[in-house]
Motif scaffolding. Sequence first.
Motif, short mmCIF file in Angstrom:
data_model
loop_
_atom_site.label_atom_id
_atom_site.label_comp_id
_atom_site.label_asym_id
_atom_site.label_seq_id
_atom_site.Cartn_x
_atom_site.Cartn_y
_atom_site.Cartn_z
N THR A 83 2.69 8.51 2.59
CA THR A 83 1.74 7.51 2.10
C THR A 83 0.50 8.24 1.61
N LYS A 85 -3.40 7.93 -0.19
CA LYS A 85 -4.57 7.07 -0.39
C LYS A 85 -5.28 7.57 -1.64
N TYR A 95 -3.23 2.37 -1.66
CA TYR A 95 -2.26 3.18 -0.94
C TYR A 95 -0.92 3.11 -1.67
N THR A 97 3.15 4.28 -1.02
CA THR A 97 4.16 4.84 -0.12
C THR A 97 5.38 5.21 -0.96
#
Length: 165
Positions: A83, A85, A95, A97
């Motif tokens: 993940t 940011k 974010y 993923t």
Amino acid sequence: MAGVNKVILLGNLGRDPEMRYMPDGTAVATLSIATSESYKDREGNKQERTEWHRVALYARTAEVAGEYLRKGSQAYIEGRIRTRKWTDKDGQERYSTEIVGDRLQLIGGRGDEGGDDHGAHGGSGGGGGGMDRIPTDEFPDDGIPFITQVENICQPRAKLRRVRF
């Protein structure tokens, strides 16, 4: 205690791989892989649920993906979840993923060698490639990871001799 971050996917590409290169020349391929599961709902009707996964491949693995995978191709990927940011242009924190793929197995043959095989380059909508094709001598032992009908993903282990102490 150390943790385990392991992902295994077997699915179909939703679009052609997106290729990019880092400033140092390292190849990066971004894939969108669909995995599906079937189940029966409370009324007994068959339902299907599709999950989409973002996958990032790097270096030689990315180059192989960019060369041999197309929309509809079936691929087996092992990797880990990551993940990240980041801040968008409006200053909002976001974010993402994705799965960072460490291992890629191409399922089926190339599919662009003519004939009626609809292989890895689409053709029959269902995608995935013909499992009846075996890579020819065109591919020397340079690590292009095809799986065919003759070799299974899970090979049985060789029997080990018993050793007495």
